[in-house]
Design an enzyme around this catalytic site. Structure first.
Site, short mmCIF file in Angstrom:
data_model
loop_
_atom_site.label_atom_id
_atom_site.label_comp_id
_atom_site.label_asym_id
_atom_site.label_seq_id
_atom_site.Cartn_x
_atom_site.Cartn_y
_atom_site.Cartn_z
N GLU A 121 0.48 8.16 -5.56
CA GLU A 121 0.70 7.14 -4.52
C GLU A 121 -0.64 6.64 -4.01
O GLU A 121 -1.68 7.00 -4.56
CB GLU A 121 1.52 7.74 -3.38
CG GLU A 121 0.90 9.01 -2.80
CD GLU A 121 1.88 9.84 -1.96
OE1 GLU A 121 3.06 9.48 -1.83
OE2 GLU A 121 1.43 10.86 -1.43
N ASP A 161 -4.12 7.22 6.26
CA ASP A 161 -3.95 6.19 5.24
C ASP A 161 -4.94 5.04 5.44
O ASP A 161 -4.56 3.86 5.40
CB ASP A 161 -2.52 5.64 5.24
CG ASP A 161 -1.48 6.74 5.13
OD1 ASP A 161 -0.41 6.61 5.76
OD2 ASP A 161 -1.75 7.74 4.44
C1 6LW Z 1 2.00 7.22 2.82
C2 6LW Z 1 1.92 7.92 1.51
C3 6LW Z 1 2.05 9.34 1.94
O1 6LW Z 1 2.56 5.96 2.72
O2 6LW Z 1 2.55 9.45 3.18
O3 6LW Z 1 2.10 11.57 1.57
C4 6LW Z 1 2.88 8.15 3.64
N1 6LW Z 1 1.75 10.31 1.23
O4 6LW Z 1 0.70 7.70 0.82
C5 6LW Z 1 2.65 8.06 5.10
O5 6LW Z 1 1.34 8.43 5.43
#
Ligand code: 6LW
Length: 500
Positions: free
Chosen positions: A173, A16
């Site tokens: 996301e 991330d």
């Molecule tokens: C992160 C989100 C995700 O906040 O996993 O799978 C979480 N996507 O973007 C943790 O890395």
């Protein structure tokens, strides 16, 4: 032949990534989950070579990770930005008593402020962007957005859905909003952080949209390929000093067969970006990547040996959920790290543990441990249910393994002395003549005063992989106390060649 650099630019569990540039300096932040301190902060002068300069959440009061915080919960994705002379970092503590929070500083090496709570900011993966009139826009997974007062954390309006990603995407996301030229670009991850992960983008006339999706979405994915870098997604953009554009993103390096097992967690990779018709085109993303067109600034690797001669541990040392001084201190025996067991074993959420991310596919770690006052050892950990360790104390050295509900003792020998050097070597799979299956072999042993290594047990590395354990993290190698007090004189970590 163009000079190349090795991707990932930040190996090991560093997912991330969020990046910003101030003058000729680049700064990057990553997630840290149930580990303390949280949110490692890195610095670079060339986007390729990075040095960890601190952690944004390095005081217990900034990062409550109580027992009950599950593995892979805790600190999710951060966004790191520089605005009006200050650094701003927004993230989510997915833990009891957590939530979205904002910290700020003028020095990214720290100290960062106490968290500013963000009760009106919903969801995860919060992003910050400021428009020309100083309005601060906070965008979160989903993808929703609201205006925010960053000084107080007060939401200035209700969240509004501004994009749901592409029709065949899911789980939109990791939003990041950038003003580039005449457009506002909204970049997201979708498809979930596993093999279907992807990066998509849209653009609009204002930070609040309306957004028009790129006709070539996803602009990056490795899904459906056998590329050596998989799960590519959760990206951020930065404009380099020379005006070129670059993307940092997370990816994994599965090895050893199909589907392949990745053990270092999701790592930070770098790829070039060009712009065609006002849309980004992501260039080659490879393990051996052509260097950017400017002088590189190599940095010193982490020292192979940590002698624990200072009271402040270097920023890459992490503990599980908390590290009150009384449990892990160099004050009790100068030149030693004293680990006082909290009563928990590696199966428990509050084990006394100090470790560092495994950052090399093949490596060796050694610790000199004095167990005259208790039991302790050297562990390779993914979570409470997936760990291998060599443990000494009470006259015995044992190699133990836990995979889910299965526990095993793989070796037990008399302990030669209260002070003993324990070792783990992570080497290529040993398969006499058979197909290579699995990412590696994890070999535990004892070391002699002459540095010799006596093997006690060799375990299959597949079962300490994220494909088996699930979750968002990768292996951490560290010393722990199982009962009483264990003193660590030094901790060695060094990469091994693939031929090891
Ligand atoms: C992160 C989100 C995700 O906040 O996993 O799978 C979480 N996507 O973007 C943790 O890395």
């Amino acid at each position: 032949m163009a000079e190349t650099f090795a991707n990932p630019v930040i190996p090991g569990m560093h997912p991330d990534p969020s990046i910003c540039r101030v003058g000729e300096d680049y700064y990057l932040a990553c997630s840290s989950f149930e580990y303390f301190p949280g949110v490692p902060i890195f610095h670079s002068r060339d986007l390729v070579h990075w040095t960890q300069i601190g952690n944004a959440l390095d005081r217990p009061g900034q990062l409550p990770l109580p027992v009950g915080t599950p593995a892979s919960a805790g600190v999710y994705a951060p966004t790191l930005r520089h605005h009006d002379g200050r650094f701003w970092l927004i993230t989510t503590n997915v833990a009891p008593g957590g939530g979205n929070l904002l910290v700020t500083t003028t020095d990214p090496a720290g100290p960062w402020s106490d968290p500013i709570p963000l009760p009106g900011v919903p969801g995860i993966d919060p992003d910050l962007a400021w428009d020309a009139d100083g309005t601060c826009w906070c965008t979160v997974a989903g993808v929703s957005q609201l205006r925010l007062d960053p000084d107080t954390g007060r939401a200035l309006d209700e969240p509004r859905r501004i994009w749901s990603g592409t029709p065949d995407g899911k789980a939109p996301e990791a939003p990041h909003l950038h003003r580039i030229g005449e457009h506002w670009y909204l970049m997201i991850a979708e498809g979930g952080t596993e093999r279907g992960h992807a990066v998509s983008i849209a653009r609009g006339p204002a930070p609040s949209g309306p957004f028009e999706p790129c006709p070539d979405n996803p602009v990056l994915t490795h899904r459906g390929t056998d590329h050596p870098i998989q799960n590519t997604g959760h990206a951020d953009l930065v404009q380099a000093v020379d005006g070129s554009w670059w993307m940092v993103l997370l990816g994994v390096r599965p090895r050893g067969g199909t589907p392949g097992w990745h053990v270092l967690g999701r790592e930070t990779f770098l790829a070039p970006v060009t712009w065609v018709d006002g849309w980004p085109v992501v260039g080659e993303l490879a393990i051996d990547q052509p260097v950017p067109p400017w002088p590189t600034h190599p940095v010193a690797p982490l020292p192979a040996r940590e002698d624990f001669d200072t009271s402040q541990l270097a920023p890459h040392w992490i503990s599980i959920r908390r590290r009150p001084v009384e449990d892990c201190t160099t004050e009790r025996r100068p030149g030693w790290l004293t680990l006082r067991a909290r009563g928990g074993s590696l199966d428990e959420q509050d084990v006394t543990f100090v470790g560092r991310r495994q950052q090399d596919l093949y490596c060796e770690a050694r610790v000199l441990l004095d167990t005259a006052e208790g039991r302790g050892g050297l562990a390779v950990r993914l979570d409470e249910e997936h760990h291998y360790e060599i443990e000494a104390g009470e006259g015995q050295v044992r190699v133990l393994a836990r995979v889910g509900s299965l526990r095993a003792q793989a070796a037990a020998v008399p302990q030669p002395d209260a002070a003993v050097t324990l070792a783990v070597r992570i080497v290529p799979v040993r398969e006499p003549g058979g197909p290579r299956v699995g990412p590696d072999t994890i070999v535990f042993g004892l070391c002699g005063a002459d540095g010799s290594f006596t093997e006690l047990a060799a375990l299959d590395g597949r079962y300490l992989s994220t494909e088996v354990a699930g979750g968002f993290t990768g292996r951490v190698i560290g010393a722990y106390a199982a009962s009483g007090t264990a003193h660590v004189d030094w901790f060695d970590y060094r990469p091994l060649e693939e031929t090891a």
